[in-house]
Design an enzyme around this catalytic site. Sequence first.
Site, PDB file in Angstrom:
ATOM      1  CB  CYS A   1      -0.919   0.008   1.223  1.00  0.00           C
ATOM      2  SG  CYS A   1      -2.204  -1.249   1.102  1.00  0.00           S
TER       3      CYS A   1
ATOM      4  CB  CYS B   1      -4.362  -0.389  -0.905  1.00  0.00           C
ATOM      5  SG  CYS B   1      -2.822  -1.326  -0.899  1.00  0.00           S
TER       6      CYS B   1
END
Length: 263
Positions: free
Chosen positions: A82, A164
């Site tokens: 992420c 993400c």
Amino acid sequence: LKWYPAPKHKEWNGPGTTPHFPEIVLGRCYTYTQVLRPELRHMDCQEIAKAFMRAFLSKDPCSSAEQDYQQLLRLTNQTIPCGTSVFWSKSNELAHQYTKVQWAMFTLEDMLVGYMADNLDWCGDHSSSDMNYESCPHWRKDCTTNPKSVFWDAVSRRFAENACGVVQVVLNGSISNTFDRNSTFGRVEIHNLYPGKVPTLQAWVMHDVGGVHRHSCSSPDINDLKLILRNRNIRFTCQDDYRPIKFLQCVTNSEHSSCNSVM
Ligand code: C8R
């Protein structure tokens, strides 16, 4: 009497398949999985290259669909941490220079599937099992549903869906369409970020050294982007001439006055 096949005329308005396309794709797959990212050395490049060919060979090159690339997408599935996704629009070279230095950050071309296809052209033909090396459909002059455009839309959509954490986009503030709703970034990627996974998009509006400042973070165009993201519940931040990327531009323009104040 011997019959020779009629010489092929150029059917389409775009460049034909890049010579040695199958070999380049296979070679890049091995380079990526065996040399650059050995954690992916278990990936099956023969199968991946085959799936790529099957997506467009023996098919009408104006009837390409994202479905055709499903097998290729499955085989090249790849997760990144992420907060490491970097999008770009009209800033191809600069964005890739940035992730080359910031080794932990990824553009789509730093992913296996983008790495394999970057800067190549390809298409087939419904009446032949070979690639068309003469010409391929041009997205505007012939058809948008051509194998190459459909591929970039499909892989860009997946890249955005999989993102993400805080994501970044490198934009070009020296051209008129700094944020272009019709670009892959404006048409596909921003609409496929998941607000539940991506809290913030950080935009870096970069200006060429000594170039014009067509747009900056306060331009109406950038405000469009901000509004689209606000409607999608994704926070938007923007910075003009983000220093880590400005330094890269100044490597080749170190004498320019605007590069003095950077240091
Ligand atoms: N992306 C889209 N297109 C890509 C690409 C890529 O990663 N890589 C290549 N080589 N191309 P642009 P954009 C080709 O207008 O439309 C993803 C395609 O032929 O400067 O906003 C990537 O994740 C395509 O038509 O940028 C990135 O974030 C042009 O280059 C955006 O989409 C795209 O050129 C960039 O797409």
